[in-house]
Design a protein around this motif. Sequence first.
Motif, PDB file in Angstrom:
ATOM      1  N   VAL A  99      11.827  -3.159 -43.505  1.00 36.38           N
ATOM      2  CA  VAL A  99      13.499  -3.321 -42.876  1.00 36.38           C
ATOM      3  C   VAL A  99      13.111  -3.887 -41.561  1.00 36.38           C
ATOM      4  O   VAL A  99      12.769  -3.366 -40.454  1.00 36.38           O
ATOM      5  CB  VAL A  99      13.979  -1.759 -42.852  1.00 36.38           C
ATOM      6  CG1 VAL A  99      15.347  -2.114 -42.266  1.00 36.38           C
ATOM      7  CG2 VAL A  99      13.924  -1.336 -44.097  1.00 36.38           C
ATOM      8  N   PRO A 100      13.542  -5.105 -41.389  1.00 37.23           N
ATOM      9  CA  PRO A 100      13.448  -5.853 -40.134  1.00 37.23           C
ATOM     10  C   PRO A 100      14.705  -5.121 -39.193  1.00 37.23           C
ATOM     11  O   PRO A 100      15.704  -4.959 -39.729  1.00 37.23           O
ATOM     12  CB  PRO A 100      13.982  -7.355 -40.557  1.00 37.23           C
ATOM     13  CG  PRO A 100      14.032  -7.515 -41.955  1.00 37.23           C
ATOM     14  CD  PRO A 100      13.956  -6.265 -42.433  1.00 37.23           C
ATOM     15  N   CYS A 101      14.409  -5.058 -37.992  1.00 36.20           N
ATOM     16  CA  CYS A 101      15.117  -4.203 -36.899  1.00 36.20           C
ATOM     17  C   CYS A 101      15.630  -5.404 -36.002  1.00 36.20           C
ATOM     18  O   CYS A 101      14.763  -5.898 -35.415  1.00 36.20           O
ATOM     19  CB  CYS A 101      14.643  -3.226 -36.346  1.00 36.20           C
ATOM     20  SG  CYS A 101      14.055  -1.845 -37.618  1.00 36.20           S
ATOM     21  N   PRO A 102      16.961  -5.502 -35.780  1.00 38.72           N
ATOM     22  CA  PRO A 102      17.354  -6.701 -34.812  1.00 38.72           C
ATOM     23  C   PRO A 102      16.726  -6.498 -33.331  1.00 38.72           C
ATOM     24  O   PRO A 102      16.601  -5.300 -33.027  1.00 38.72           O
ATOM     25  CB  PRO A 102      18.763  -6.646 -34.868  1.00 38.72           C
ATOM     26  CG  PRO A 102      19.068  -5.776 -35.952  1.00 38.72           C
ATOM     27  CD  PRO A 102      18.086  -5.045 -36.383  1.00 38.72           C
ATOM     28  N   ILE A 103      16.706  -7.484 -32.609  1.00 36.52           N
ATOM     29  CA  ILE A 103      16.426  -7.463 -31.090  1.00 36.52           C
ATOM     30  C   ILE A 103      17.357  -6.700 -30.485  1.00 36.52           C
ATOM     31  O   ILE A 103      18.697  -7.047 -30.597  1.00 36.52           O
ATOM     32  CB  ILE A 103      15.860  -8.960 -30.648  1.00 36.52           C
ATOM     33  CG1 ILE A 103      14.738  -9.364 -31.409  1.00 36.52           C
ATOM     34  CG2 ILE A 103      15.588  -8.685 -29.181  1.00 36.52           C
ATOM     35  CD1 ILE A 103      14.617 -10.966 -31.254  1.00 36.52           C
ATOM     36  N   ILE A 104      16.995  -5.846 -29.799  1.00 38.79           N
ATOM     37  CA  ILE A 104      17.929  -5.036 -28.770  1.00 38.79           C
ATOM     38  C   ILE A 104      17.593  -5.875 -27.401  1.00 38.79           C
ATOM     39  O   ILE A 104      16.501  -5.745 -27.113  1.00 38.79           O
ATOM     40  CB  ILE A 104      17.784  -3.608 -28.918  1.00 38.79           C
ATOM     41  CG1 ILE A 104      18.034  -3.140 -30.156  1.00 38.79           C
ATOM     42  CG2 ILE A 104      18.785  -2.826 -27.624  1.00 38.79           C
ATOM     43  CD1 ILE A 104      17.612  -1.671 -30.253  1.00 38.79           C
ATOM     44  N   ARG A 105      18.702  -6.134 -27.074  1.00 35.24           N
ATOM     45  CA  ARG A 105      18.719  -6.964 -25.550  1.00 35.24           C
ATOM     46  C   ARG A 105      19.356  -5.896 -24.454  1.00 35.24           C
ATOM     47  O   ARG A 105      20.260  -5.263 -24.722  1.00 35.24           O
ATOM     48  CB  ARG A 105      19.242  -8.248 -25.559  1.00 35.24           C
ATOM     49  CG  ARG A 105      18.736  -9.136 -26.686  1.00 35.24           C
ATOM     50  CD  ARG A 105      19.003 -10.501 -26.750  1.00 35.24           C
ATOM     51  NE  ARG A 105      18.234 -11.457 -27.806  1.00 35.24           N
ATOM     52  CZ  ARG A 105      17.146 -11.808 -27.465  1.00 35.24           C
ATOM     53  NH1 ARG A 105      16.497 -11.636 -26.278  1.00 35.24           N
ATOM     54  NH2 ARG A 105      16.583 -12.513 -28.504  1.00 35.24           N
ATOM     55  N   GLU A 106      18.593  -6.032 -23.072  1.00 36.01           N
ATOM     56  CA  GLU A 106      19.136  -5.815 -21.876  1.00 36.01           C
ATOM     57  C   GLU A 106      20.608  -6.569 -21.556  1.00 36.01           C
ATOM     58  O   GLU A 106      20.859  -7.526 -22.282  1.00 36.01           O
ATOM     59  CB  GLU A 106      18.197  -5.803 -21.020  1.00 36.01           C
ATOM     60  CG  GLU A 106      17.018  -4.987 -21.055  1.00 36.01           C
ATOM     61  CD  GLU A 106      16.148  -4.805 -19.800  1.00 36.01           C
ATOM     62  OE1 GLU A 106      16.330  -5.199 -18.810  1.00 36.01           O
ATOM     63  OE2 GLU A 106      15.322  -4.141 -20.240  1.00 36.01           O
ATOM     64  N   GLU A 107      21.513  -6.380 -20.479  1.00 38.48           N
ATOM     65  CA  GLU A 107      22.740  -6.826 -20.270  1.00 38.48           C
ATOM     66  C   GLU A 107      22.429  -8.468 -20.052  1.00 38.48           C
ATOM     67  O   GLU A 107      23.164  -9.030 -20.185  1.00 38.48           O
ATOM     68  CB  GLU A 107      23.394  -6.123 -19.180  1.00 38.48           C
ATOM     69  CG  GLU A 107      23.952  -4.926 -19.395  1.00 38.48           C
ATOM     70  CD  GLU A 107      24.911  -4.314 -18.449  1.00 38.48           C
ATOM     71  OE1 GLU A 107      25.355  -5.023 -17.387  1.00 38.48           O
ATOM     72  OE2 GLU A 107      25.026  -3.129 -18.294  1.00 38.48           O
ATOM     73  N   ASN A 108      21.383  -8.840 -19.342  1.00 40.20           N
ATOM     74  CA  ASN A 108      21.029 -10.116 -19.032  1.00 40.20           C
ATOM     75  C   ASN A 108      20.293 -10.956 -20.344  1.00 40.20           C
ATOM     76  O   ASN A 108      19.799 -12.193 -19.947  1.00 40.20           O
ATOM     77  CB  ASN A 108      20.025 -10.275 -17.570  1.00 40.20           C
ATOM     78  CG  ASN A 108      18.629  -9.781 -17.975  1.00 40.20           C
ATOM     79  OD1 ASN A 108      18.408  -9.149 -19.008  1.00 40.20           O
ATOM     80  ND2 ASN A 108      17.698  -9.754 -16.911  1.00 40.20           N
ATOM     81  N   GLY A 109      20.273 -10.542 -21.297  1.00 40.40           N
ATOM     82  CA  GLY A 109      19.608 -11.037 -22.447  1.00 40.40           C
ATOM     83  C   GLY A 109      18.076 -10.802 -22.779  1.00 40.40           C
ATOM     84  O   GLY A 109      17.769 -11.055 -23.789  1.00 40.40           O
ATOM     85  N   LEU A 110      17.595 -10.057 -21.563  1.00 44.49           N
ATOM     86  CA  LEU A 110      16.080  -9.790 -22.132  1.00 44.49           C
ATOM     87  C   LEU A 110      15.938  -8.797 -23.090  1.00 44.49           C
ATOM     88  O   LEU A 110      16.474  -7.980 -23.075  1.00 44.49           O
ATOM     89  CB  LEU A 110      15.435  -9.109 -20.602  1.00 44.49           C
ATOM     90  CG  LEU A 110      13.903  -8.758 -20.571  1.00 44.49           C
ATOM     91  CD1 LEU A 110      13.097  -9.817 -20.817  1.00 44.49           C
ATOM     92  CD2 LEU A 110      13.625  -8.033 -19.287  1.00 44.49           C
ATOM     93  N   ALA A 111      14.972  -9.507 -24.084  1.00 45.50           N
ATOM     94  CA  ALA A 111      14.581  -8.427 -25.143  1.00 45.50           C
ATOM     95  C   ALA A 111      13.696  -7.200 -24.570  1.00 45.50           C
ATOM     96  O   ALA A 111      12.967  -7.093 -23.767  1.00 45.50           O
ATOM     97  CB  ALA A 111      13.689  -9.279 -25.911  1.00 45.50           C
ATOM     98  N   MET A 112      14.396  -6.197 -25.278  1.00 44.80           N
ATOM     99  CA  MET A 112      13.791  -4.824 -24.800  1.00 44.80           C
ATOM    100  C   MET A 112      12.242  -4.618 -25.205  1.00 44.80           C
ATOM    101  O   MET A 112      11.928  -5.047 -26.441  1.00 44.80           O
ATOM    102  CB  MET A 112      14.615  -3.536 -25.224  1.00 44.80           C
ATOM    103  CG  MET A 112      16.029  -3.401 -24.504  1.00 44.80           C
ATOM    104  SD  MET A 112      16.807  -2.068 -24.816  1.00 44.80           S
ATOM    105  CE  MET A 112      17.913  -2.130 -23.674  1.00 44.80           C
TER     106      MET A 112
END
Length: 194
Positions: free
Chosen positions: A82-95
Motif C-alpha cells: 500500500v503506497p502512502c502519499p507524501i505528507i508535507r509541512e505547510e511550506n511544502g517540505l516533505a515530512m
Amino acid sequence: IFLPTNEIMYPRGFSTFIGEVDISKGLEGKKRPTFFRGVTTVIVKLFNIINPTHTFFGEKDAQQLRIIQKLVNDLNYSIQVVPCPIIREENGLAMSSRNEYLSTESRQSSSIIYAGLKHGISLLNSGERASNKIKQEITKFILTEPLAKIDYISISDNLSLKEIKGKIDGDILISSAIYIDDIRLIDNVSYSSD
C-alpha cells in the motif's frame, strides 16, 4: 508490537542477503550501493516472521517503494503493498525525521525543493517534453536558494526508474536529493504525460 533486537534479526555468523539488482542501481543506490540490499534483506525477514497481508510504504521514498513492490512480485508474496502519499509541512517540505536537523532558516529555505519540482510539472503542463531542458530549469529554480546544493535531479520512468534521456512520454517520476545547509533531503512528484 513485534520489536526484535539486532541479535534476533542478525544472529552471530549471519551472512545471507537478498538483493534487487535493477531498480536499486540508480538514484539513491548510486551513492549507497549496499543500502537497498540491507532494506530488502530485513524486509524479507520481517515478511517471513510476521506473514503480513498488507505492508505500507511512503511515496516519499519512491525508489524504496518500487523495490518493495518488485520484491513482493518477484518472490511471490501474497502481500498487498500500500503506497502512502507524501505528507508535507505547510511550506511544502516533505515530512521526514531529517527535518528535525534543520534550523528555522533552513526549514524555510527547504520550501524551494517542492517548489522546484512543481516548476518542472508546470513546464510539462505547458508542453515541454525535453528531459534535459526540464532538469536544467528545475536546477536553476532550486539554486535561487543560497542554502541549496543539488545532489541530483532525475526524470525517470515511474515504474522502472530508468532515467529518461530525450523526449518525455508516459508516466514519469521527477525526483531530487537536495542539501539544505548540509542536510540531505529527498522528494519527488509523479506526472503522466499521456
